[in-house]
Write a protein that holds these residues in place. Structure first.
Motif, PDB file in Angstrom:
ATOM      1  N   CYS A  89       4.241  -5.033   3.389  1.00  0.00           N
ATOM      2  CA  CYS A  89       5.534  -4.342   3.463  1.00  0.00           C
ATOM      3  C   CYS A  89       5.570  -3.132   2.527  1.00  0.00           C
ATOM      4  CB  CYS A  89       6.663  -5.288   3.081  1.00  0.00           C
ATOM      5  SG  CYS A  89       6.776  -6.709   4.168  1.00  0.00           S
ATOM      6  N   TYR A 127       7.385   0.591  -8.743  1.00  0.00           N
ATOM      7  CA  TYR A 127       7.930   1.728  -7.995  1.00  0.00           C
ATOM      8  C   TYR A 127       8.616   2.715  -8.947  1.00  0.00           C
ATOM      9  CZ  TYR A 127       7.260  -0.464  -3.324  1.00  0.00           C
ATOM     10  OH  TYR A 127       6.751  -1.001  -2.168  1.00  0.00           O
ATOM     11  N   ASN A 323      -7.186 -15.094   1.293  1.00  0.00           N
ATOM     12  CA  ASN A 323      -6.558 -13.961   0.612  1.00  0.00           C
ATOM     13  C   ASN A 323      -5.056 -14.201   0.434  1.00  0.00           C
ATOM     14  OD1 ASN A 323      -4.975 -11.244   0.817  1.00  0.00           O
ATOM     15  ND2 ASN A 323      -6.970 -10.689   0.002  1.00  0.00           N
TER      16      ASN A 323
ATOM     17  N   PRO B  75       3.911 -10.760 -14.729  1.00  0.00           N
ATOM     18  CA  PRO B  75       2.568 -10.179 -14.759  1.00  0.00           C
ATOM     19  C   PRO B  75       2.487  -8.788 -15.397  1.00  0.00           C
ATOM     20  CG  PRO B  75       3.027 -11.144 -12.611  1.00  0.00           C
ATOM     21  CD  PRO B  75       4.314 -11.163 -13.371  1.00  0.00           C
ATOM     22  N   HIS B  91      -5.233  -6.105  -4.469  1.00  0.00           N
ATOM     23  CA  HIS B  91      -6.138  -6.891  -3.620  1.00  0.00           C
ATOM     24  C   HIS B  91      -5.360  -7.741  -2.613  1.00  0.00           C
ATOM     25  CE1 HIS B  91      -6.503 -10.535  -6.639  1.00  0.00           C
ATOM     26  NE2 HIS B  91      -5.289 -10.051  -6.600  1.00  0.00           N
ATOM     27  N   GLY B  92      -4.183  -7.229  -2.223  1.00  0.00           N
ATOM     28  CA  GLY B  92      -3.436  -7.820  -1.115  1.00  0.00           C
ATOM     29  C   GLY B  92      -4.234  -7.678   0.179  1.00  0.00           C
ATOM     30  N   LEU B  93      -3.752  -8.296   1.246  1.00  0.00           N
ATOM     31  CA  LEU B  93      -4.570  -8.383   2.473  1.00  0.00           C
ATOM     32  C   LEU B  93      -4.989  -7.017   3.018  1.00  0.00           C
ATOM     33  CD1 LEU B  93      -5.934 -10.168   4.542  1.00  0.00           C
ATOM     34  CD2 LEU B  93      -3.790 -10.244   5.829  1.00  0.00           C
ATOM     35  N   SER B  94      -4.057  -6.074   3.121  1.00  0.00           N
ATOM     36  CA  SER B  94      -4.412  -4.772   3.710  1.00  0.00           C
ATOM     37  C   SER B  94      -5.420  -4.030   2.838  1.00  0.00           C
ATOM     38  CB  SER B  94      -3.163  -3.918   3.911  1.00  0.00           C
ATOM     39  OG  SER B  94      -2.328  -4.526   4.875  1.00  0.00           O
ATOM     40  N   TRP B  96      -7.538  -5.489   0.785  1.00  0.00           N
ATOM     41  CA  TRP B  96      -8.801  -6.221   0.874  1.00  0.00           C
ATOM     42  C   TRP B  96      -9.542  -5.847   2.163  1.00  0.00           C
ATOM     43  CZ3 TRP B  96     -10.330 -10.130   4.357  1.00  0.00           C
ATOM     44  CH2 TRP B  96     -11.555 -10.723   4.032  1.00  0.00           C
ATOM     45  N   LEU B  97      -8.792  -5.728   3.276  1.00  0.00           N
ATOM     46  CA  LEU B  97      -9.408  -5.322   4.549  1.00  0.00           C
ATOM     47  C   LEU B  97     -10.028  -3.930   4.426  1.00  0.00           C
ATOM     48  CD1 LEU B  97      -6.620  -6.406   7.094  1.00  0.00           C
ATOM     49  CD2 LEU B  97      -8.872  -7.483   6.845  1.00  0.00           C
ATOM     50  N   GLU B 130      -1.259  -7.769  -7.538  1.00  0.00           N
ATOM     51  CA  GLU B 130      -0.788  -8.177  -6.214  1.00  0.00           C
ATOM     52  C   GLU B 130      -0.145  -6.978  -5.537  1.00  0.00           C
ATOM     53  OE1 GLU B 130      -2.074 -10.679  -5.179  1.00  0.00           O
ATOM     54  OE2 GLU B 130      -2.531 -11.823  -6.982  1.00  0.00           O
ATOM     55  N   CYS B 131       0.172  -7.131  -4.252  1.00  0.00           N
ATOM     56  CA  CYS B 131       0.551  -6.020  -3.367  1.00  0.00           C
ATOM     57  C   CYS B 131       1.375  -4.932  -4.071  1.00  0.00           C
ATOM     58  CB  CYS B 131       1.327  -6.519  -2.153  1.00  0.00           C
ATOM     59  SG  CYS B 131       1.653  -5.219  -0.935  1.00  0.00           S
ATOM     60  N   LEU B 132       0.856  -3.705  -4.031  1.00  0.00           N
ATOM     61  CA  LEU B 132       1.520  -2.571  -4.674  1.00  0.00           C
ATOM     62  C   LEU B 132       2.460  -1.852  -3.717  1.00  0.00           C
ATOM     63  CD1 LEU B 132      -1.534  -1.152  -6.680  1.00  0.00           C
ATOM     64  CD2 LEU B 132       0.437  -2.395  -7.611  1.00  0.00           C
ATOM     65  N   GLY B 133       2.588  -2.348  -2.482  1.00  0.00           N
ATOM     66  CA  GLY B 133       3.500  -1.713  -1.521  1.00  0.00           C
ATOM     67  C   GLY B 133       3.000  -0.367  -1.040  1.00  0.00           C
ATOM     68  N   CYS B 135       0.303  -0.242   1.479  1.00  0.00           N
ATOM     69  CA  CYS B 135      -0.694  -0.766   2.426  1.00  0.00           C
ATOM     70  C   CYS B 135      -1.226   0.310   3.372  1.00  0.00           C
ATOM     71  CB  CYS B 135      -0.097  -1.910   3.236  1.00  0.00           C
ATOM     72  SG  CYS B 135       0.940  -3.025   2.278  1.00  0.00           S
ATOM     73  N   GLU B 136      -0.448   1.374   3.603  1.00  0.00           N
ATOM     74  CA  GLU B 136      -0.911   2.414   4.531  1.00  0.00           C
ATOM     75  C   GLU B 136      -1.907   3.354   3.853  1.00  0.00           C
ATOM     76  OE1 GLU B 136       1.498   2.890   2.525  1.00  0.00           O
ATOM     77  OE2 GLU B 136       2.558   4.802   2.746  1.00  0.00           O
ATOM     78  N   GLN B 137      -2.090   3.211   2.532  1.00  0.00           N
ATOM     79  CA  GLN B 137      -3.044   4.040   1.784  1.00  0.00           C
ATOM     80  C   GLN B 137      -4.146   3.177   1.187  1.00  0.00           C
ATOM     81  OE1 GLN B 137      -0.757   6.387  -1.151  1.00  0.00           O
ATOM     82  NE2 GLN B 137       1.071   5.822  -0.002  1.00  0.00           N
ATOM     83  N   LEU B 142      -2.971   1.562  -9.026  1.00  0.00           N
ATOM     84  CA  LEU B 142      -1.843   2.035  -9.820  1.00  0.00           C
ATOM     85  C   LEU B 142      -2.378   2.347 -11.212  1.00  0.00           C
ATOM     86  CD1 LEU B 142       1.285   2.360  -9.489  1.00  0.00           C
ATOM     87  CD2 LEU B 142       1.514   0.157 -10.625  1.00  0.00           C
TER      88      LEU B 142
END
Lengths: 410, 164
Positions: A89, A127, A323, B75, B91-94, B96-97, B130-133, B135-137, B142
């Motif tokens: 997201c 953010y 994952n 964290p 290292h969130g899913l996107s 990691w992919l 964890e997910c930095l928000g 995913c499209e990049q 960070l």
């Protein structure tokens, strides 16, 4: 295709008050301020707006559970949940960066409807750029006299995914560990510092200017039954054009994938996570499924916060499940034993399978472990721990069996 | 240790003390400023020590263990010393992919330190986040407050040289 939130995203200065106002900005708020608070809530009810942070609860109905000021006097709050942290997201980040005033206008409409004199935007600490964008936009709104009926302040989180859950968010705001509360009472009755509090997501509130300007019926008409308006998908993974895509509620999975250019060149679709990694994946057979909070349930999954991750044939279900479970184990707040222990055990079993040391009992054990976590914790993170491993096992048993030396026996 | 730090032994400068006091007054209840105050401490000291938490507890009028519980929960707060440039690798899913494993290897080799360890000059540290928000990049990095997308080995080499 009809756009509401991203309609003017080709305007480079949309983040500035002057540009936003030129494009009908703050007309919804002006309209709302001519209406009685209950009339604003009625309009939102009529719109079929659902909570776009993931829960999908009807927004007007949520507002309706706030006790009226004459029954419960004293302060009440509106809090914006801008703690987007679910893997997959990123739409809130883009919405805030490009259209901060759209969110602020929505927040000010909500404050009027709910009689809140103080509002807060809780934003994840990562953010910082968006925090700065919002700070400037709030300063502009203050200077323009738009915040006379309600103040807006900001607060940052400190890196915990669980802070994005409404009651854990309120605990964080109160300077405590982000441990979810056991409802009831729900935040609308006893929220921030025990006062009635509505927590709404960025995207949900950003829809309000349109609903007030154009009317709830016009909004409802854009979507599908009981799911008004549009939804913004964050699309990433094995897809040609990752990015955010706004589509009417009830658009098919096929249509959303087409917007993002489809699966990357030379590869075949394996599955699509529709709402963020907590949600079980959709399969190729689901391409014509209509995506809204209700219809997606037929495929055994959830719309969540629209974090869509596309996976092609190169993704192995064991690796993917690992994952996601690793993320959940890290982010479990530790309050409930089934989640705290179950997530770690799930990761251990998956790592054993990945290292080639898996045994055939690992498959039934993962299933049993999942069943022992789901429905047994205060918040949905525990449900997710149990749901993710079982979802990948159920949809891709071969991926598991081929990595377990005696797996074919099970 | 217990909350015995006295004002004369504060680990903060007078300006920092003032900022911490200001966080007790910013919101309707003093406790509401605690997470922001601890964020400030993490920024100043690049970690939060027990002495730091004890002084924050005094300023907020809270027990030490109440503040230490918060400081060790989130964290973003560390007990280990981060670099002046604190690098977080998603290292969130996107991510990691899109190759976060390769980015992790590049970080380890380019910066020459293991995860959550400061370089000898204090300039860099790196850790998985964890997910930095973003995913499209993917994969995303960070660096303190700055987001770097598509973090491949070349981007990480440029970061090390101070060119990114």
């Amino acid at each position: 295709m009809t756009k509401i939130l991203t309609k003017h995203f080709d305007e480079p200065k949309l983040h500035e008050l002057e540009t936003y106002r030129r494009l009908d900005g703050y007309k919804g708020l002006a309209k709302a301020l001519t209406m009685a608070p209950a009339e604003v809530t009625a309009e939102v009810l009529k719109s079929n707006l659902r909570g776009l942070g993931g829960a999908g609860f009807p927004t007007g109905a949520k507002w309706g559970t706030v006790p009226p000021v004459d029954k419960v006097p004293g302060p009440r709050y509106v809090v914006v949940n801008c703690d987007e942290s679910e893997p997959g997201c990123f739409k809130d980040r883009v919405l805030v960066t490009r259209a901060p005033h759209q969110l602020i206008e929505g927040l000010l409409i909500a404050a009027h409807a709910l009689g809140a004199k103080e509002t807060y935007i809780f934003i994840r600490g990562e953010y910082q750029n968006q925090y700065d964008v919002l700070r400037r936009a709030i300063d502009e709104a203050n200077a323009a006299g738009l915040t006379k009926h309600a103040s807006i302040d900001l607060m940052r989180g400190a890196g915990a995914y669980i802070s994005g859950l409404d009651t854990a968010l309120l605990e964080t705001m109160e300077g405590k560990k982000a441990w979810p509360r056991q409802p009831p009472p729900f935040p609308t009755v006893a929220g921030l510092m025990g006062k009635p509090t509505v927590v709404n997501n960025v995207e949900t509130l950003s829809m309000l200017p349109f609903i007030l300007r154009e009317g709830g019926e016009a909004f409802a008409k854009i979507g599908s039954p009981k799911n008004g308006g549009t939804v913004v998908f964050s699309v990433s993974g094995h897809v040609r054009n990752p990015g955010i895509y706004e589509v009417p509620m009830g658009s098919t999975l096929r249509a959303v994938l087409a917007e993002a250019g489809g699966v990357r060149e030379g590869h075949k679709l394996k599955c699509v996570i529709p709402g963020g990694t907590s949600m079980p994946p959709l399969m190729e057979k689901d391409l014509d499924l209509k995506l809204d909070f209700d219809q997606i349930r037929a495929a055994g999954t959830f719309l969540g916060a629209g974090g869509m991750i596309v996976l092609d044939e190169t993704a192995d279900a064991v690796d993917v499940a690992h994952n996601i479970e690793r993320f959940l184990a890290h982010e479990s707040c530790g309050q409930c034993t089934p989640c705290r222990e179950g997530a770690v055990w799930t990761v251990e079993i998956l790592e054993r399978v990945m290292s080639g040391g898996g045994v055939s009992e690992d498959i039934p054990n993962l299933t049993r472990l999942g069943e022992n976590v789901t429905g047994k914790t205060i918040c949905a993170l525990g449900d997710t721990v149990g749901m993710v491993s079982r979802a990948y096992l159920q949809r891709f048993p071969e991926d598991f069996k081929k990595r377990i030396p005696d797996g074919q026996k099970s | 240790m217990s909350a015995t730090a006295t004002k004369s032994k504060t680990p903060f400068t007078p300006e920092q003390e003032k900022e911490l006091v200001a966080w007790t007054k910013r919101y309707p209840h003093s406790n509401m400023g605690l997470v922001e105050a601890l964020r400030a401490v993490q920024d100043w000291h690049r970690r939060i020590t027990e002495a730091d938490a004890a002084r924050v507890a005094e300023i907020f009028g809270l027990p030490f263990n109440r503040v230490w519980g918060v400081a060790t929960f989130f964290p973003s707060f560390t007990q280990w010393q981060t670099g002046r440039k604190r690098v977080g690798l998603c290292h969130g899913l996107s991510c990691w992919l899109a190759g976060s494993d390769a980015a992790e290897k590049a970080l380890r080799e380019t910066l020459g330190v293991p995860e959550k360890t400061c370089t000898a000059d204090g300039e860099f540290s790196w850790e998985a986040m964890e997910c930095l928000g973003a995913c499209e990049q993917a994969p995303a990095l960070l660096v303190n407050d700055r987001l770097i997308g598509r973090a491949d080995a070349a981007a990480i080499a440029a970061l090390k040289k101070g060119k990114k």
